[in-house]
Design a protein around this motif. Structure first.
Motif, PDB file in Angstrom:
ATOM      1  N   GLU A 156     -56.608 -29.813  -2.914  1.00 35.42           N
ATOM      2  CA  GLU A 156     -55.579 -30.846  -3.069  1.00 35.42           C
ATOM      3  C   GLU A 156     -56.250 -32.190  -3.283  1.00 35.42           C
ATOM      4  O   GLU A 156     -57.316 -32.462  -2.721  1.00 35.42           O
ATOM      5  CB  GLU A 156     -54.675 -30.901  -1.829  1.00 35.42           C
ATOM      6  CG  GLU A 156     -53.559 -31.919  -1.932  1.00 35.42           C
ATOM      7  CD  GLU A 156     -52.620 -31.862  -0.732  1.00 35.42           C
ATOM      8  OE1 GLU A 156     -51.917 -30.844  -0.609  1.00 35.42           O
ATOM      9  OE2 GLU A 156     -52.621 -32.816   0.069  1.00 35.42           O
ATOM     10  N   ASP A 157     -55.613 -33.036  -4.090  1.00 34.28           N
ATOM     11  CA  ASP A 157     -56.117 -34.384  -4.348  1.00 34.28           C
ATOM     12  C   ASP A 157     -54.927 -35.314  -4.569  1.00 34.28           C
ATOM     13  O   ASP A 157     -53.962 -34.943  -5.244  1.00 34.28           O
ATOM     14  CB  ASP A 157     -57.028 -34.391  -5.582  1.00 34.28           C
ATOM     15  CG  ASP A 157     -57.820 -35.689  -5.715  1.00 34.28           C
ATOM     16  OD1 ASP A 157     -59.030 -35.676  -5.401  1.00 34.28           O
ATOM     17  OD2 ASP A 157     -57.235 -36.701  -6.135  1.00 34.28           O
ATOM     18  N   GLU A 158     -54.992 -36.515  -4.003  1.00 39.92           N
ATOM     19  CA  GLU A 158     -53.897 -37.472  -4.148  1.00 39.92           C
ATOM     20  C   GLU A 158     -54.071 -38.400  -5.345  1.00 39.92           C
ATOM     21  O   GLU A 158     -53.318 -39.370  -5.506  1.00 39.92           O
ATOM     22  CB  GLU A 158     -53.754 -38.291  -2.862  1.00 39.92           C
ATOM     23  CG  GLU A 158     -53.316 -37.436  -1.670  1.00 39.92           C
ATOM     24  CD  GLU A 158     -53.149 -38.241  -0.404  1.00 39.92           C
ATOM     25  OE1 GLU A 158     -53.500 -39.439  -0.407  1.00 39.92           O
ATOM     26  OE2 GLU A 158     -52.676 -37.666   0.597  1.00 39.92           O
ATOM     27  N   ILE A 166     -50.234 -36.381  -7.032  1.00 39.80           N
ATOM     28  CA  ILE A 166     -50.841 -35.278  -6.294  1.00 39.80           C
ATOM     29  C   ILE A 166     -51.196 -34.143  -7.247  1.00 39.80           C
ATOM     30  O   ILE A 166     -50.524 -33.915  -8.256  1.00 39.80           O
ATOM     31  CB  ILE A 166     -49.877 -34.755  -5.195  1.00 39.80           C
ATOM     32  CG1 ILE A 166     -50.596 -33.761  -4.282  1.00 39.80           C
ATOM     33  CG2 ILE A 166     -48.636 -34.119  -5.819  1.00 39.80           C
ATOM     34  CD1 ILE A 166     -49.814 -33.421  -3.040  1.00 39.80           C
ATOM     35  N   ALA A 167     -52.284 -33.468  -6.930  1.00 44.44           N
ATOM     36  CA  ALA A 167     -52.672 -32.235  -7.606  1.00 44.44           C
ATOM     37  C   ALA A 167     -53.018 -31.236  -6.513  1.00 44.44           C
ATOM     38  O   ALA A 167     -53.816 -31.545  -5.625  1.00 44.44           O
ATOM     39  CB  ALA A 167     -53.874 -32.453  -8.530  1.00 44.44           C
ATOM     40  N   SER A 168     -52.423 -30.062  -6.562  1.00 40.42           N
ATOM     41  CA  SER A 168     -52.689 -29.071  -5.517  1.00 40.42           C
ATOM     42  C   SER A 168     -52.687 -27.677  -6.111  1.00 40.42           C
ATOM     43  O   SER A 168     -52.011 -27.402  -7.112  1.00 40.42           O
ATOM     44  CB  SER A 168     -51.648 -29.156  -4.398  1.00 40.42           C
ATOM     45  OG  SER A 168     -50.364 -28.784  -4.874  1.00 40.42           O
ATOM     46  N   CYS A 169     -53.448 -26.803  -5.476  1.00 37.08           N
ATOM     47  CA  CYS A 169     -53.499 -25.403  -5.887  1.00 37.08           C
ATOM     48  C   CYS A 169     -53.320 -24.553  -4.635  1.00 37.08           C
ATOM     49  O   CYS A 169     -54.093 -24.680  -3.678  1.00 37.08           O
ATOM     50  CB  CYS A 169     -54.832 -25.079  -6.570  1.00 37.08           C
ATOM     51  SG  CYS A 169     -54.909 -23.414  -7.284  1.00 37.08           S
ATOM     52  N   THR A 170     -52.297 -23.718  -4.623  1.00 38.20           N
ATOM     53  CA  THR A 170     -51.976 -22.895  -3.468  1.00 38.20           C
ATOM     54  C   THR A 170     -51.738 -21.455  -3.902  1.00 38.20           C
ATOM     55  O   THR A 170     -51.450 -21.176  -5.069  1.00 38.20           O
ATOM     56  CB  THR A 170     -50.709 -23.408  -2.753  1.00 38.20           C
ATOM     57  OG1 THR A 170     -49.600 -23.363  -3.678  1.00 38.20           O
ATOM     58  CG2 THR A 170     -50.893 -24.839  -2.264  1.00 38.20           C
ATOM     59  N   MET A 218     -53.847 -22.988   1.079  1.00 38.02           N
ATOM     60  CA  MET A 218     -54.194 -24.109   0.211  1.00 38.02           C
ATOM     61  C   MET A 218     -55.614 -23.898  -0.298  1.00 38.02           C
ATOM     62  O   MET A 218     -56.534 -23.645   0.487  1.00 38.02           O
ATOM     63  CB  MET A 218     -54.109 -25.429   0.984  1.00 38.02           C
ATOM     64  CG  MET A 218     -54.590 -26.644   0.212  1.00 38.02           C
ATOM     65  SD  MET A 218     -53.497 -27.108  -1.150  1.00 38.02           S
ATOM     66  CE  MET A 218     -52.107 -27.781  -0.219  1.00 38.02           C
ATOM     67  N   PRO A 227     -62.114 -32.384  -5.837  1.00 35.77           N
ATOM     68  CA  PRO A 227     -60.900 -32.916  -5.218  1.00 35.77           C
ATOM     69  C   PRO A 227     -61.178 -33.393  -3.793  1.00 35.77           C
ATOM     70  O   PRO A 227     -62.154 -32.993  -3.157  1.00 35.77           O
ATOM     71  CB  PRO A 227     -59.956 -31.711  -5.219  1.00 35.77           C
ATOM     72  CG  PRO A 227     -60.444 -30.842  -6.317  1.00 35.77           C
ATOM     73  CD  PRO A 227     -61.927 -31.010  -6.340  1.00 35.77           C
TER      74      PRO A 227
END
Length: 290
Positions: A181-183, A189-193, A178, A74
């Motif tokens: 994250e990737d746009e 968007i893809a995110s992992c939190t 966080m 990402p």
């Protein structure tokens, strides 16, 4: 140059070993909670000579590129953002980016962005040769935490009492990290939190993967951990919610807020577990965390 590219360029021009790592910890009852937080992953190897030597410890960049079987990572990965929950019995729960990305599929994903077919039709087929190894470019992951120690894990009918979590109780320890994250090349968007809050009576953790492919799909994978300090077990709930965009009749601004759009997504999968342990081999928490 995008803000992500600027951030990576800045990191690459700095000695990575000199960048600070923030950390904090909190102890209550038999538990030690701690986190580390720092910079995004640089975009190239910082020590190429030593990383080529099998007897040397690789740099963080090489650890990720060799540990994750994907053609690329990402845009923003936070390798030093780690949340750890350590019990006096020796068990531990950890949340980190590397383990989350290891569960991203290296198999081609049958999912196209909204304008993909129109884009293909406007181009010479001879120029459409696949140059990038196919993989799940949404970085979807079912990661639900990294466990170590003598856990006993079994299905349960008991559920996390969300109404109790809404009650006003003093928050003793809180953090929101966080992991990546990737746009998606400006297609969503893809995110992992992961976030935690510790109260006098309990703790609660929410690990969330959020995906929005513009005009196509919304997906939320949530893992919740809840522990009442008066009980010898943790409740863990994993749910996958998703829906095609065309089936969501919600205001446009909701698509950028997983908390708002989440209740509108149907549950595709749910797993409910009880993680138990015994205190028969209890250790000092400070020793267990070192």
């Amino acid at each position: 140059m995008s803000s992500v590219d600027n951030a990576k360029a800045t990191i690459d021009n700095i000695n990575i070993n000199n960048l600070p790592i923030n950390s904090e910890e909190y102890k209550i009852n038999d538990w030690l909670f701690k986190y580390k937080k720092s910079h995004i992953l640089h975009s190239k190897c910082s020590t190429p000579d030593s990383c080529k030597n099998d007897s040397c410890t690789p740099c963080v960049f090489c650890m990720f590129t060799t540990g994750v079987q994907l053609p690329h990572l990402p845009e923003m990965v936070f390798p030093n953002n780690v949340l750890s929950l350590i019990h006096g019995s020796g068990l531990q729960i950890e949340f980190n980016a590397l383990d989350a990305l290891k569960l991203v599929s290296s198999v081609e994903l049958d999912l196209k962005v909204a304008y993909a077919e129109a884009w293909k039709e406007s181009r010479d087929p001879s120029n459409l040769v696949e140059k990038i190894k196919p993989f799940d470019w949404t970085f979807s992951t079912n990661y639900n935490g990294s466990l170590s120690g003598r856990f006993s894990i079994e299905p349960t009918d008991e559920r996390i009492n969300i109404e109790r979590l809404k009650e006003r109780e003093k928050i003793l320890f809180y953090e929101d990290l966080m992991l990546f994250e990737d746009e998606l090349h400006d297609n969503g968007i893809a995110s992992c939190t992961v976030k935690i809050r510790v109260m006098p009576s309990s703790f609660f953790v929410l690990l969330r993967f959020f995906l929005r492919v513009d005009g196509v799909l919304v997906r939320i994978n949530d893992t919740r951990y809840y522990h009442d300090f008066s009980t010898p077990y943790i409740l863990r709930e994993f749910t996958c919610r998703e829906s095609p965009v065309q089936q969501l009749n919600v205001p446009l601004q909701m698509f950028g807020d997983p908390n708002s759009i989440g209740p509108h997504l149907p549950v595709c999968k749910g797993t409910y577990e009880k993680l138990s342990w015994t205190n028969s081999d209890k250790k000092d928490i400070a020793t267990a965390s070192s």
